[in-house]
Design a protein around this motif. Structure first.
Motif, mmCIF file in Angstrom:
data_model
loop_
_atom_site.group_PDB
_atom_site.id
_atom_site.type_symbol
_atom_site.label_atom_id
_atom_site.label_comp_id
_atom_site.label_asym_id
_atom_site.label_seq_id
_atom_site.Cartn_x
_atom_site.Cartn_y
_atom_site.Cartn_z
ATOM 1 N N LYS A 1 2.252 14.064 -9.693
ATOM 2 C CA LYS A 1 3.081 15.268 -9.748
ATOM 3 C C LYS A 1 3.700 15.439 -11.133
ATOM 4 O O LYS A 1 3.765 16.539 -11.669
ATOM 5 C CB LYS A 1 4.186 15.186 -8.702
ATOM 6 N N GLU A 2 4.176 14.351 -11.732
ATOM 7 C CA GLU A 2 4.840 14.427 -13.033
ATOM 8 C C GLU A 2 3.865 14.647 -14.182
ATOM 9 O O GLU A 2 4.196 15.314 -15.166
ATOM 10 C CB GLU A 2 5.647 13.150 -13.281
ATOM 11 N N PHE A 3 2.687 14.074 -14.099
ATOM 12 C CA PHE A 3 1.694 14.199 -15.169
ATOM 13 C C PHE A 3 0.396 14.710 -14.601
ATOM 14 O O PHE A 3 -0.538 13.937 -14.341
ATOM 15 C CB PHE A 3 1.461 12.822 -15.851
ATOM 16 N N PRO A 4 0.252 16.012 -14.403
ATOM 17 C CA PRO A 4 -1.000 16.532 -13.874
ATOM 18 C C PRO A 4 -2.133 16.339 -14.872
ATOM 19 O O PRO A 4 -1.960 16.466 -16.071
ATOM 20 C CB PRO A 4 -0.714 18.011 -13.633
ATOM 21 N N SER A 5 -3.295 16.054 -14.358
ATOM 22 C CA SER A 5 -4.436 15.766 -15.199
ATOM 23 C C SER A 5 -5.224 17.044 -15.448
ATOM 24 O O SER A 5 -5.455 17.844 -14.545
ATOM 25 C CB SER A 5 -5.321 14.731 -14.498
ATOM 26 N N GLN A 6 -5.691 17.233 -16.692
ATOM 27 C CA GLN A 6 -6.520 18.369 -17.051
ATOM 28 C C GLN A 6 -8.007 17.982 -17.024
ATOM 29 O O GLN A 6 -8.850 18.814 -17.279
ATOM 30 C CB GLN A 6 -6.145 18.897 -18.452
ATOM 31 N N HIS A 7 -8.260 16.744 -16.720
ATOM 32 C CA HIS A 7 -9.631 16.262 -16.703
ATOM 33 C C HIS A 7 -10.305 16.728 -15.408
ATOM 34 O O HIS A 7 -9.751 16.529 -14.321
ATOM 35 C CB HIS A 7 -9.667 14.729 -16.803
ATOM 36 N N PRO A 8 -11.511 17.338 -15.479
ATOM 37 C CA PRO A 8 -12.112 17.894 -14.258
ATOM 38 C C PRO A 8 -12.624 16.821 -13.293
ATOM 39 O O PRO A 8 -12.785 17.135 -12.094
ATOM 40 C CB PRO A 8 -13.293 18.705 -14.808
ATOM 41 N N PHE A 9 -12.866 15.604 -13.729
ATOM 42 C CA PHE A 9 -13.413 14.587 -12.827
ATOM 43 C C PHE A 9 -12.342 13.688 -12.210
ATOM 44 O O PHE A 9 -12.632 12.874 -11.377
ATOM 45 C CB PHE A 9 -14.433 13.728 -13.554
ATOM 46 N N GLY B 1 0.822 -1.211 0.000
ATOM 47 C CA GLY B 1 0.000 0.000 0.000
ATOM 48 C C GLY B 1 0.853 1.256 0.000
ATOM 49 O O GLY B 1 0.549 2.239 -0.682
ATOM 50 N N ALA B 2 1.944 1.237 0.762
ATOM 51 C CA ALA B 2 2.830 2.408 0.804
ATOM 52 C C ALA B 2 3.492 2.635 -0.544
ATOM 53 O O ALA B 2 3.593 3.782 -1.017
ATOM 54 C CB ALA B 2 3.878 2.220 1.901
ATOM 55 N N VAL B 3 3.927 1.591 -1.180
ATOM 56 C CA VAL B 3 4.566 1.727 -2.494
ATOM 57 C C VAL B 3 3.555 2.218 -3.523
ATOM 58 O O VAL B 3 3.861 3.097 -4.351
ATOM 59 C CB VAL B 3 5.190 0.381 -2.929
ATOM 60 N N ALA B 4 2.346 1.718 -3.483
ATOM 61 C CA ALA B 4 1.316 2.150 -4.433
ATOM 62 C C ALA B 4 0.967 3.618 -4.224
ATOM 63 O O ALA B 4 0.824 4.377 -5.203
ATOM 64 C CB ALA B 4 0.069 1.284 -4.286
ATOM 65 N N ALA B 5 0.856 4.059 -2.980
ATOM 66 C CA ALA B 5 0.537 5.466 -2.706
ATOM 67 C C ALA B 5 1.664 6.379 -3.167
ATOM 68 O O ALA B 5 1.421 7.440 -3.770
ATOM 69 C CB ALA B 5 0.274 5.654 -1.213
ATOM 70 N N ARG B 6 2.900 5.980 -2.899
ATOM 71 C CA ARG B 6 4.053 6.795 -3.323
ATOM 72 C C ARG B 6 4.122 6.878 -4.847
ATOM 73 O O ARG B 6 4.369 7.943 -5.422
ATOM 74 C CB ARG B 6 5.332 6.196 -2.746
ATOM 75 N N THR B 7 3.865 5.779 -5.520
ATOM 76 C CA THR B 7 3.885 5.777 -6.983
ATOM 77 C C THR B 7 2.770 6.647 -7.540
ATOM 78 O O THR B 7 2.980 7.404 -8.500
ATOM 79 C CB THR B 7 3.732 4.328 -7.501
ATOM 80 N N TYR B 8 1.593 6.585 -6.938
ATOM 81 C CA TYR B 8 0.464 7.404 -7.392
ATOM 82 C C TYR B 8 0.778 8.888 -7.238
ATOM 83 O O TYR B 8 0.543 9.674 -8.150
ATOM 84 C CB TYR B 8 -0.792 7.051 -6.597
ATOM 85 N N LEU B 9 1.341 9.302 -6.101
ATOM 86 C CA LEU B 9 1.672 10.713 -5.878
ATOM 87 C C LEU B 9 2.759 11.190 -6.831
ATOM 88 O O LEU B 9 2.708 12.318 -7.346
ATOM 89 C CB LEU B 9 2.093 10.935 -4.426
#
Length: 133
Positions: A123-131, A111-119
């Motif tokens: 950060k590297e690829f911010p989403s422009q999608h509003p949802f 879980g810690a590795v998945a959360a760190r990877t998600y963050l």
């Protein structure tokens, strides 16, 4: 199984007093003669039941003649029951504890590795999608 019946199955007269070596030799001979692997498939079930009877007779003769204690004879009965009868208390928690610790560590670290990877990816690829977050 009674002593007379057990002696009869192993080939001794019912009122005889065989020694330990005689009992072992008779058991080996009878086990060799009645082992299920020596018979064709059609006769295998009958040979299996005979083999179990001889094994039971051997273990009961050992106990009756006081060659061994009932606790030691329980290991002879492995052929009949499939599982030796152990002595003492079992501790199921001590058996389960290492497995539970391993599972908890795997889940928490995963879980810690998945959360760190998600963050990091967020950060590297911010989403422009509003949802999407």
């Amino acid at each position: 199984m009674h002593g007379g019946e057990a002696k009869k199955l192993l080939g001794f007269p019912p009122n005889s007093h065989p020694t330990l070596s005689q009992v072992k030799a008779a058991y080996k001979q009878k086990a060799w003669e009645t082992h299920p692997d020596r018979f064709p498939a059609l006769q295998k079930s009958m040979a299996e039941s005979n083999f179990k009877l001889i094994s039971e007779a051997y273990s009961s003769l050992l106990v009756d003649q006081r060659y061994c204690s009932p606790a030691q004879a329980s290991y002879v009965r492995v052929v009949r029951t499939g599982v030796p009868r152990g002595t003492g208390k079992s501790h199921p928690f001590l058996v389960k504890a290492p497995f539970l610790a391993l599972m908890m560590a795997t889940v928490s670290l995963g879980g810690a590795v998945a959360a760190r990877t998600y963050l990091k990816q967020r950060k590297e690829f911010p989403s422009q999608h509003p949802f999407l977050p």
